[in-house]
Design an enzyme around this catalytic site. Sequence first.
Site, mmCIF file in Angstrom:
data_model
loop_
_atom_site.group_PDB
_atom_site.id
_atom_site.type_symbol
_atom_site.label_atom_id
_atom_site.label_comp_id
_atom_site.label_asym_id
_atom_site.label_seq_id
_atom_site.Cartn_x
_atom_site.Cartn_y
_atom_site.Cartn_z
ATOM 1 N N VAL A 106 -7.329 3.563 4.855
ATOM 2 C CA VAL A 106 -7.243 2.139 4.248
ATOM 3 C C VAL A 106 -7.080 3.398 2.514
ATOM 4 O O VAL A 106 -6.722 3.978 1.994
ATOM 5 C CB VAL A 106 -8.727 1.605 3.518
ATOM 6 C CG1 VAL A 106 -8.751 1.098 2.547
ATOM 7 C CG2 VAL A 106 -9.618 1.752 4.993
ATOM 8 N N CYS A 107 -5.678 1.869 1.427
ATOM 9 C CA CYS A 107 -5.202 2.160 0.729
ATOM 10 C C CYS A 107 -3.987 3.632 0.305
ATOM 11 O O CYS A 107 -3.461 4.071 1.737
ATOM 12 C CB CYS A 107 -6.135 2.387 -0.972
ATOM 13 S SG CYS A 107 -6.400 2.288 -2.612
ATOM 14 N N SER A 108 -4.653 4.605 0.193
ATOM 15 C CA SER A 108 -3.842 6.580 -0.340
ATOM 16 C C SER A 108 -4.416 6.683 0.919
ATOM 17 O O SER A 108 -3.804 7.776 1.379
ATOM 18 C CB SER A 108 -4.257 7.019 -1.466
ATOM 19 O OG SER A 108 -5.160 7.620 -2.059
ATOM 20 N N THR A 126 0.151 0.184 1.231
ATOM 21 C CA THR A 126 -0.626 0.618 1.006
ATOM 22 C C THR A 126 -0.974 0.361 -0.262
ATOM 23 O O THR A 126 -0.590 -1.162 -1.140
ATOM 24 C CB THR A 126 -0.765 2.817 0.697
ATOM 25 O OG1 THR A 126 -1.578 3.042 0.096
ATOM 26 C CG2 THR A 126 0.816 2.336 -0.459
#
Length: 326
Positions: A106-108, A126
């Site tokens: 998730v994300c970074s 990302t």
Amino acid sequence: MLTNVAALLLDEVHPFELGVLCEVFGLDRSDEGLPAHDFAVVSAEGPVLNTHAGFTITTPHGLERLEEADLIAVPAGSDFMRREYPEEVLDALRRAVERGSRVLSVCSGAYVLGAAGLLDGRRCTTHWRHAAELSRRFPKAIVEPDVLYVDEGQVISSAGTAAGIDACLHLIRQEYGQEAANTLARRMVVPPHRDGGQAQYISRPLPRSACDTVGSTLAWMEAHLDQEMTVEQLAALAHMSPRTFARRFQQETGTTPYRWLLRQRVLVAQHLLETSDLTIDTIAGRTGFGTAATLRHQFVRSLGTTPNAYRRTFRGPSATTVPDVA
């Protein structure tokens, strides 16, 4: 079947992204007909972890818990773009994929998967703010900077914050069917389905690298988005032949003059839709699209939504709208 899920935490984890994983996989909703998972929060760096929000998280589970997981999910964390990761963490992720388990970022959190080599040769994403650095740090990864999530089979990556919900619901839909995903989405009060290819709402273009020879031309283009322009005209401004200009432009921006110009025009249209009451026709004129129909066409192609729907998203239902043209 997806039954055993572990959320892998590193120091300075982001609570919201962790909360998404806990909400989807960590709550027993079997009384509502939803699947129940054996869920654990796993620490990669000791029993007590800091969050970027200023509080700590304690968990009894260490890396050994990952060995039985069908899915290992890695939420975002602070400075994931720059930090190094314990080799035992990366080894655990590699072993998971080798034995057929899935990993999700998730994300970074994508940077952790990248450090383990799991993004090499795979499409991934990302948060748009981190995409350029992800591509630079892991050049073998095929980074798609403007989508919500990417499913590459065993390796799934998602964009910032709420896109993690979309990726998790996508997994539930795959494993248990549409009805289960819809029921869970209603329980969470979120849209039941946003396709992974839907565009992220990027507020500005990714930082461009040093443009030694076309920099002044880019500045001129930004200041004259409402005007028609050709490669021949731009090349003359740069004092180059059209062929040389096109080649230098591609080298220094990573895209063609047409695509760069189109992206800038969409970005300005986004800004005007968010901050002004200008009609769609006026915005189309100011951004060089000419007509509302052309603006709508390009907006849908770039962002997967219409100008009026975008305005409502960022300004609420009371925002001034004009019926979208076909």
